[in-house]
Design a protein around this motif. Structure first.
Motif, mmCIF file in Angstrom:
data_model
loop_
_atom_site.group_PDB
_atom_site.id
_atom_site.type_symbol
_atom_site.label_atom_id
_atom_site.label_comp_id
_atom_site.label_asym_id
_atom_site.label_seq_id
_atom_site.Cartn_x
_atom_site.Cartn_y
_atom_site.Cartn_z
ATOM 1 N N LYS A 72 -12.156 -0.864 -6.007
ATOM 2 C CA LYS A 72 -10.915 -0.138 -6.254
ATOM 3 C C LYS A 72 -9.888 -0.429 -5.168
ATOM 4 O O LYS A 72 -8.698 -0.634 -5.453
ATOM 5 C CB LYS A 72 -11.198 1.362 -6.308
ATOM 6 C CG LYS A 72 -9.958 2.212 -6.566
ATOM 7 C CD LYS A 72 -10.297 3.695 -6.617
ATOM 8 C CE LYS A 72 -9.042 4.541 -6.848
ATOM 9 N NZ LYS A 72 -9.372 6.000 -6.870
ATOM 10 N N ARG A 73 -10.344 -0.461 -3.919
ATOM 11 C CA ARG A 73 -9.408 -0.751 -2.837
ATOM 12 C C ARG A 73 -8.873 -2.171 -2.947
ATOM 13 O O ARG A 73 -7.685 -2.426 -2.690
ATOM 14 C CB ARG A 73 -10.100 -0.551 -1.481
ATOM 15 C CG ARG A 73 -9.142 -0.724 -0.310
ATOM 16 C CD ARG A 73 -8.107 0.383 -0.278
ATOM 17 N NE ARG A 73 -7.054 0.128 0.693
ATOM 18 C CZ ARG A 73 -5.759 0.082 0.414
ATOM 19 N NH1 ARG A 73 -5.335 0.261 -0.828
ATOM 20 N NH2 ARG A 73 -4.877 -0.140 1.352
ATOM 21 N N ALA A 74 -9.738 -3.109 -3.336
ATOM 22 C CA ALA A 74 -9.285 -4.489 -3.522
ATOM 23 C C ALA A 74 -8.230 -4.572 -4.619
ATOM 24 O O ALA A 74 -7.246 -5.316 -4.505
ATOM 25 C CB ALA A 74 -10.470 -5.394 -3.848
ATOM 26 N N GLY A 80 -0.541 -4.625 -4.408
ATOM 27 C CA GLY A 80 0.467 -4.649 -3.359
ATOM 28 C C GLY A 80 0.808 -6.040 -2.875
ATOM 29 O O GLY A 80 1.576 -6.195 -1.919
ATOM 30 N N GLY A 81 0.233 -7.054 -3.518
ATOM 31 C CA GLY A 81 0.537 -8.429 -3.146
ATOM 32 C C GLY A 81 -0.227 -8.955 -1.958
ATOM 33 O O GLY A 81 0.078 -10.036 -1.450
ATOM 34 N N GLY A 295 3.799 -0.021 2.061
ATOM 35 C CA GLY A 295 2.404 -0.325 1.766
ATOM 36 C C GLY A 295 1.722 -0.985 2.956
ATOM 37 O O GLY A 295 1.777 -0.491 4.078
ATOM 38 N N ASP A 296 1.077 -2.143 2.730
ATOM 39 C CA ASP A 296 0.316 -2.807 3.782
ATOM 40 C C ASP A 296 1.183 -3.734 4.633
ATOM 41 O O ASP A 296 0.662 -4.480 5.455
ATOM 42 C CB ASP A 296 -0.829 -3.609 3.155
ATOM 43 C CG ASP A 296 -1.988 -3.802 4.123
ATOM 44 O OD1 ASP A 296 -2.469 -2.788 4.651
ATOM 45 O OD2 ASP A 296 -2.378 -4.960 4.363
ATOM 46 N N TRP A 297 2.478 -3.685 4.444
ATOM 47 C CA TRP A 297 3.380 -4.586 5.142
ATOM 48 C C TRP A 297 4.040 -3.860 6.308
ATOM 49 O O TRP A 297 4.231 -2.644 6.280
ATOM 50 C CB TRP A 297 4.441 -5.135 4.177
ATOM 51 C CG TRP A 297 3.799 -5.844 3.034
ATOM 52 C CD1 TRP A 297 3.243 -5.273 1.916
ATOM 53 C CD2 TRP A 297 3.570 -7.242 2.910
ATOM 54 N NE1 TRP A 297 2.702 -6.231 1.101
ATOM 55 C CE2 TRP A 297 2.885 -7.456 1.684
ATOM 56 C CE3 TRP A 297 3.889 -8.339 3.696
ATOM 57 C CZ2 TRP A 297 2.523 -8.714 1.239
ATOM 58 C CZ3 TRP A 297 3.520 -9.605 3.252
ATOM 59 C CH2 TRP A 297 2.843 -9.781 2.039
ATOM 60 N N LYS A 298 4.405 -4.616 7.323
ATOM 61 C CA LYS A 298 5.062 -4.025 8.488
ATOM 62 C C LYS A 298 6.202 -4.929 8.954
ATOM 63 O O LYS A 298 6.154 -6.154 8.795
ATOM 64 C CB LYS A 298 4.065 -3.804 9.624
ATOM 65 C CG LYS A 298 3.398 -5.076 10.164
ATOM 66 C CD LYS A 298 2.386 -4.719 11.239
ATOM 67 C CE LYS A 298 1.701 -5.956 11.808
ATOM 68 N NZ LYS A 298 0.697 -5.623 12.831
ATOM 69 N N THR A 299 7.221 -4.295 9.500
ATOM 70 C CA THR A 299 8.373 -5.012 10.051
ATOM 71 C C THR A 299 8.667 -4.463 11.438
ATOM 72 O O THR A 299 8.649 -3.246 11.648
ATOM 73 C CB THR A 299 9.612 -4.846 9.155
ATOM 74 O OG1 THR A 299 9.365 -5.478 7.890
ATOM 75 C CG2 THR A 299 10.833 -5.485 9.795
#
Length: 386
Positions: A72-74, A80-81, A295-299
């Motif tokens: 499920k997490r995958a 989320g790309g 989501g799982d992205w950071k800036t």
């Protein structure tokens, strides 16, 4: 050149989180020939010479508090790309097999810790025995904890054992797992800023048990750039007046770090490298802000104010945007394989040469990436001759 024989277990604390899931999916994809070794330092010739165990020889398990499944997490990460659709589908059965090896984690603050530590230790021993593993490397990729409160039991192993035997609960969550891991004969990787084995009592335990460990707080983005750029200013005798940083991130890590108490550990490790490299304190705020939409992205956006000849004021600005899990996963695989080699070589305590991977490198005050790289590759060359 020699290297670890047989199978190596990888036991994640936080096994269904983004980093662990991406690492496991990535390893299964590499094993199946569906992905390259991109981002894996261990595949570069100067590091591979150490004789590291192959990704094919890793067996995964772990502890997790969250409900759900790796599959499920995958799927969430795929949406989320972060993970390719074809890869998630191709490794679904193997992912389910790994998920069956994930045990219930220890609930923080749930009473006396001796029984919990004994259970974790027993589960690690059973994992190693059931799968015929030569060694198990425990990797903490759990949520960031607040800095621990000072207490005598954290500084002395005998006092710690006595308090645990008396029904106490002196250990932070990550250090409870580290204690159980070391008791089970498992080397440890502190991938987060959590205290883990860095407490003096647990450092003493690692030495007593003859176990290596590495930490802490893997550098994957903005701090990685800082450890490249800051030495440039120092080597060119340019005075850095201030270094301001703003970090925007989503996901579970971002949500955890929205709590200022939990964020204190992260901001401390992110900031300390600059002063060590430049040789003087540096002004400037360091913000970490939670943006759920990312989501799982950071800036990260950084503004560096520096002074040149005749006091001329200048500045450097940069923006770093990346996927946290995709940056972290190959490093987790590298560290597992390096720590496994250190274990085979009989090393004990913090392996300072692995500071290349960390914001707060244990066993060394060196933060500059180039110097850390030279230390790492020198270790690998020596391991090749062992």
């Amino acid at each position: 050149m020699s290297g670890p024989a047989g199978k190596t277990g990888v036991w994640f604390i936080g096994a269904r989180g983004s980093v662990a899931t991406t690492t496991i999916v990535g390893a299964l994809a590499v094993r199946a020939g569906l992905a390259e070794h991109t981002g894996m330092v261990g595949e570069l010739p100067d590091v591979a010479v150490a004789g590291l165990t192959g990704v094919d020889d890793l067996v995964f398990g772990g502890h997790e508090l969250a409900t759900g499944s790796l599959g499920k997490r995958a799927e969430e990460l795929r949406g989320g790309g972060v993970l390719p659709t074809a890869v998630v589908a191709a490794v679904a059965d193997e992912l389910a097999a790994v998920d069956a090896r994930i045990a219930a984690g220890v609930v923080p603050g749930a009473g006396a810790q001796r029984a919990a530590a004994d259970r974790v230790e027993a589960e690690l021993r059973a994992f190693r025995s059931d799968h015929g593993l030569d060694r198990v490397i425990v990797v903490d990729v759990s949520s960031t904890e607040p800095p621990p409160t000072a207490a005598p039991a954290l500084d002395d192993l005998a006092l710690l054992e006595a308090e645990l035997d008396a029904g106490g609960a002196p250990l932070p969550g990550s250090s409870l797992y580290a204690y159980a891991a070391l008791r089970a004969g498992c080397p440890y990787v502190g991938f987060t800023p959590n205290p883990g084995p860095r407490l003096p009592a647990l450092s003493e335990l690692a030495e007593r048990e003859g176990l290596p460990w590495a930490g802490s707080d893997a550098k994957t983005g903005e701090t990685l750039l800082k450890t490249v750029l800051a030495p440039m200013f120092a080597m060119r005798a340019l005075k850095v007046r201030s270094w301001s940083s703003t970090n925007l991130l989503g996901g579970g890590d971002g949500q955890t770090l929205a709590d200022p108490v939990a964020a204190a550990s992260k901001t401390a490790t992110k900031a300390q490298g600059l002063e060590a490299i430049l040789g003087h304190p540096v002004d400037g705020p360091l913000h970490i802000d939670y943006v759920p939409d990312l989501g799982d992205w950071k800036t990260a956006w950084d503004m560096v104010s520096f002074e040149g000849f005749l006091g001329t004021r200048m500045s450097l600005q940069f923006t770093w945007s990346g996927c946290d899990s995709a940056l972290a996963a190959p490093l987790a695989l590298d560290l597992v394989r390096l720590v496994a080699r250190a274990h085979e070589l009989g090393q004990r305590g913090p392996v300072s040469e692995f500071g290349f991977f960390f914001k707060d490198p244990a066993g060394t005050d060196e933060h500059g990436l180039s110097d850390q790289w030279r230390s790492l590759t020198a270790w690998c060359s020596q391991a090749a001759r062992a």
